[in-house]
Design an enzyme around this catalytic site. Structure first.
Site, PDB file in Angstrom:
ATOM      1  N   CYS A 113      12.056  -0.043  18.098  1.00 22.66           N
ATOM      2  CA  CYS A 113      13.318  -0.437  18.732  1.00 22.66           C
ATOM      3  C   CYS A 113      13.801   0.728  19.587  1.00 22.66           C
ATOM      4  O   CYS A 113      14.313   1.725  19.053  1.00 22.66           O
ATOM      5  CB  CYS A 113      14.364  -0.833  17.696  1.00 22.66           C
ATOM      6  N   TYR A 155      23.735 -10.957  22.245  1.00 28.08           N
ATOM      7  CA  TYR A 155      22.633 -11.904  22.450  1.00 28.08           C
ATOM      8  C   TYR A 155      22.996 -13.005  23.439  1.00 28.08           C
ATOM      9  O   TYR A 155      22.912 -14.188  23.137  1.00 28.08           O
ATOM     10  CB  TYR A 155      22.197 -12.488  21.097  1.00 28.08           C
ATOM     11  N   ASP A 206      15.882  -6.746  23.960  1.00 27.68           N
ATOM     12  CA  ASP A 206      16.816  -6.591  22.850  1.00 27.68           C
ATOM     13  C   ASP A 206      18.224  -6.454  23.411  1.00 27.68           C
ATOM     14  O   ASP A 206      18.475  -5.554  24.206  1.00 27.68           O
ATOM     15  CB  ASP A 206      16.431  -5.352  22.050  1.00 27.68           C
ATOM     16  N   HIS A 207      19.088  -7.295  23.001  1.00 28.78           N
ATOM     17  CA  HIS A 207      20.475  -7.286  23.475  1.00 28.78           C
ATOM     18  C   HIS A 207      20.509  -7.469  24.993  1.00 28.78           C
ATOM     19  O   HIS A 207      19.484  -7.521  25.657  1.00 28.78           O
ATOM     20  CB  HIS A 207      21.231  -6.005  23.105  1.00 28.78           C
ATOM     21  N   HIS A 250      11.340  -3.938  20.293  1.00 27.42           N
ATOM     22  CA  HIS A 250      12.657  -4.316  20.825  1.00 27.42           C
ATOM     23  C   HIS A 250      12.892  -3.398  22.003  1.00 27.42           C
ATOM     24  O   HIS A 250      12.973  -2.185  21.822  1.00 27.42           O
ATOM     25  CB  HIS A 250      13.765  -4.013  19.797  1.00 27.42           C
ATOM     26  N   HIS A 273      12.512  -1.922  10.973  1.00 28.71           N
ATOM     27  CA  HIS A 273      13.388  -1.691  12.126  1.00 28.71           C
ATOM     28  C   HIS A 273      14.139  -0.375  11.902  1.00 28.71           C
ATOM     29  O   HIS A 273      14.664  -0.148  10.807  1.00 28.71           O
ATOM     30  CB  HIS A 273      14.390  -2.850  12.228  1.00 28.71           C
TER      31      HIS A 273
HETATM   32  C1  DNO Z   1      20.508  -5.979  16.061  1.00 29.18           C
HETATM   33  C2  DNO Z   1      19.164  -6.129  15.479  1.00 29.18           C
HETATM   34  C3  DNO Z   1      19.136  -5.778  14.008  1.00 29.18           C
HETATM   35  C4  DNO Z   1      17.793  -6.138  13.412  1.00 29.18           C
HETATM   36  C5  DNO Z   1      17.657  -5.822  11.958  1.00 29.18           C
HETATM   37  C6  DNO Z   1      16.237  -6.004  11.518  1.00 29.18           C
HETATM   38  O1  DNO Z   1      20.818  -6.575  17.025  1.00 29.18           O
HETATM   39  O2  DNO Z   1      18.222  -5.425  16.183  1.00 29.18           O
HETATM   40  O3  DNO Z   1      20.150  -6.464  13.361  1.00 29.18           O
HETATM   41  O4  DNO Z   1      17.587  -7.506  13.537  1.00 29.18           O
HETATM   42  O5  DNO Z   1      18.075  -4.565  11.673  1.00 29.18           O
HETATM   43  O6  DNO Z   1      16.190  -6.124  10.147  1.00 29.18           O
END
Ligand code: DNO
Length: 394
Positions: free
Chosen positions: A271, A368, A351-352, A298, A233
Site C-alpha cells: 500500500c 472511495y 486506492d482512494h 494499493h 496491509h
Molecule cells: C483503507 C483501506 C484499509 C484496508 C485494511 C485491510 O481505505 O486500505 O481499510 O482495507 O486495512 O485490512
C-alpha cells in the site's frame, strides 16, 4: 497488472455497471456483513461471487478477512477463532478465491482527522492533521502520555484549535477519527474508546508481535495447502497511534513478518499511500526489496508536511515516485513470467481518490468515490501502458 476496483456490495452506492465503465476487470470485496471472528459460509461467498461475475468481473482479492481483536490481544482460548479463520479460507478457496488481504492494526484501521479536506482546484480528500490529532488525544480523550508524542509547536497549535473549536467541530473530529474503525459499523464515543484502549494497556510491541506470529503460524500452513496467498496491509498511518503499538509500518517490520513464517503464502499488500506517509519509507525501494512477496498493490500517493501531517494527493502527485513504483511491480511480473508462473499478474487497485465532479452530489463511502478513483485508475493505466510499451518506431 490486473486492474481492480474495491466494491462494498450492498453498502456501495456505486453499481457494478458503473464500475464496468471504468475498464477495471477485477473486483476487490468482502462479506462486510459477517461479524468479525465468524465463519464465511461457502454459500454466502458463492452468492457474492456470482453477483460479481454477473457484472462481468472476477472477484480477485478479498479485502479484508478481518482478524478478531482477541487474536491481536492474544486473549483467552483462541482455538475457535483460528479454526474459523481457516474455515473461511477453505470456503473462499473452494470458490476459487485465493488472495486475502488483512491488517494487524490494533483497534484502529486507517486514521484521518478530516475526511473532506479541500483540494486545490475543487473536490475533497482525506487528511491527517497532526495538530487535530494532538487536540483530540490531549484535550478530548485525555490520554496519559499523549503529549510525549508531539512537538511543543504542535501541542501549542492543538491547544489553540481546541479553544476556538465549537462542539460541532469537536464532534466532527471524533467522527473523522472513528471513521476507519473496523468492527463492522460500530463507532466508539470517547468513553468507549478509552475502554477499548485500556484493553491494550499491557500489550507492547513485543507482545503484539508474539500474537501476530502465533496467528501466522496458525494460518499460513493452511494457506500454503490451499494454494492461497495472505497479504498483510501496512499500518495507516505507519506509526504508533493513540498509544497503541503498530508493527507493520516500515521495511524492518515487513522483514520481521516475512521471516516470522518464511513462506510465499505469507505476503504483503504493497500500500503505497500507507507506507508513504512515513518520511523514512522509500516506497519503491521497499517494493523492490520485498517484490517476490507482494500479492496485491494499493496505489495512491500522499503529500507530507514536516509536522507529521499528510494528505492524500492525486495518484501521480505527492511524495512517492509512482512511476518508479509501477516499474518495480512490472519488473516483478516479468520475473514471475520468466520463471513460468501462470499467475504472474499482480492485482492492484487505485486506492482512494479525491471526491470530484459528480462524486460530490452522491452519498459515497469517503475515500472511495467513482470519478476520483476513475481518474486515478486512468492515470495509473497510462503509466502501466507506457512503461510496458515496446515501440516499433524506436
Ligand atoms: C483503507 C483501506 C484499509 C484496508 C485494511 C485491510 O481505505 O486500505 O481499510 O482495507 O486495512 O485490512
Amino acid at each position: 497488472m490486473i486492474e481492480s476496483w474495491r466494491w462494498y456490495g450492498d453498502l456501495d452506492a456505486i453499481t457494478l455497471p458503473e464500475v464496468a465503465q471504468t475498464g477495471a476487470s477485477g473486483i476487490v470485496t468482502a462479506l462486510h456483513e459477517i461479524p468479525y471472528g465468524q465463519v464465511w459460509d461457502v454459500d454466502a461467498i458463492a452468492t457474492r461471487k456470482a453477483r460479481v461475475a454477473q457484472g462481468g468481473f472476477d472477484w480477485v482479492v478479498v479485502e479484508s478477512l478481518p482478524i478478531h481483536e482477541s487474536i491481536k490481544r492474544g486473549e483467552g482460548d483462541l482455538t475457535t477463532l483460528f479454526a474459523n479463520y481457516r474455515q473461511s479460507m477453505a470456503n473462499l478457496a473452494a470458490n476459487g478465491i485465493k488472495t486475502i488481504c488483512y491488517n494487524f492494526m490494533p483497534l484502529l484501521d486507517w486514521t484521518r482527522t478530516d475526511l473532506t479536506a479541500p483540494v486545490t482546484g475543487g473536490g475533497t480528500c482525506l487528511r491527517f492533521e497532526a495538530t487535530r490529532m494532538a487536540a483530540f488525544e490531549v484535550h478530548m480523550l485525555g490520554r496519559r502520555d499523549a503529549e510525549a508524542d508531539y512537538s511543543p509547536d504542535v501541542l501549542n497549535k492543538a491547544a489553540a484549535w481546541f479553544q476556538q473549536a465549537t462542539q460541532a467541530d469537536r464532534d466532527a473530529l471524533l467522527a473523522s477519527i472513528m471513521a476507519g474503525l473496523p468492527g463492522a459499523f460500530d463507532r466508539y464515543d470517547i468513553p468507549g474508546l478509552r475502554n477499548a484502549l485500556q484493553s491494550y494497556d499491557c500489550i507492547d510491541r513485543e507482545a503484539l508481535r508474539a500474537h501476530y506470529k502465533r496467528f501466522l503460524e496458525e494460518v499460513v500452513p493452511t494457506a500454503t495447502d490451499l494454494g492461497m496467498r495472505l497479504c498483510v496491509h501496512p499500518d495507516d498511518p505507519p506509526r504508533d497511534i493513540l498509544g497503541l503499538p503498530r508493527i507493520v509500518s516500515d521495511a524492518d517490520d515487513i522483514a520481521w513478518i516475512m521471516g516470522a513464517v518464511d513462506a510465499p503464502a505469507n505476503g504483503l499488500t504493497l500500500c503505497s499511500g500507507s507506507l508513504g506517509a512515513n518520511p523514512a519509507n522509500d516506497v519503491p525501494a521497499i517494493a523492490k526489496h520485498f517484490a517476490d512477496r507482494i500479492h496485491f498493490a494499493h496505489l495512491r500517493n500522499v503529500a507530507k508536511d514536516p509536522d507529521g501531517s499528510f494528505e492524500e494527493a492525486a495518484h501521480l502527485d505527492g511524495d512517492t515516485d509512482m512511476v518508479a513504483l509501477v516499474q518495480v511491480l512490472l519488473d516483478e511480473e516479468s520475473r514471475r513470467r520468466d520463471v513460468g508462473r501462470a499467475d504472474h499478474a499482480i492485482p492492484f487497485r487505485p486506492d482512494h481518490g479525491h471526491h470530484i465532479l459528480s462524486d460530490l452530489d452522491r452519498a459515497l463511502i469517503l475515500g472511495y468515490p467513482l470519478i476520483g478513483r476513475l481518474r486515478g485508475l486512468a492515470e495509473l493505466r497510462g503509466v502501466i501502458r507506457a512503461l510496458s510499451h515496446e515501440s516499433k518506431y524506436a
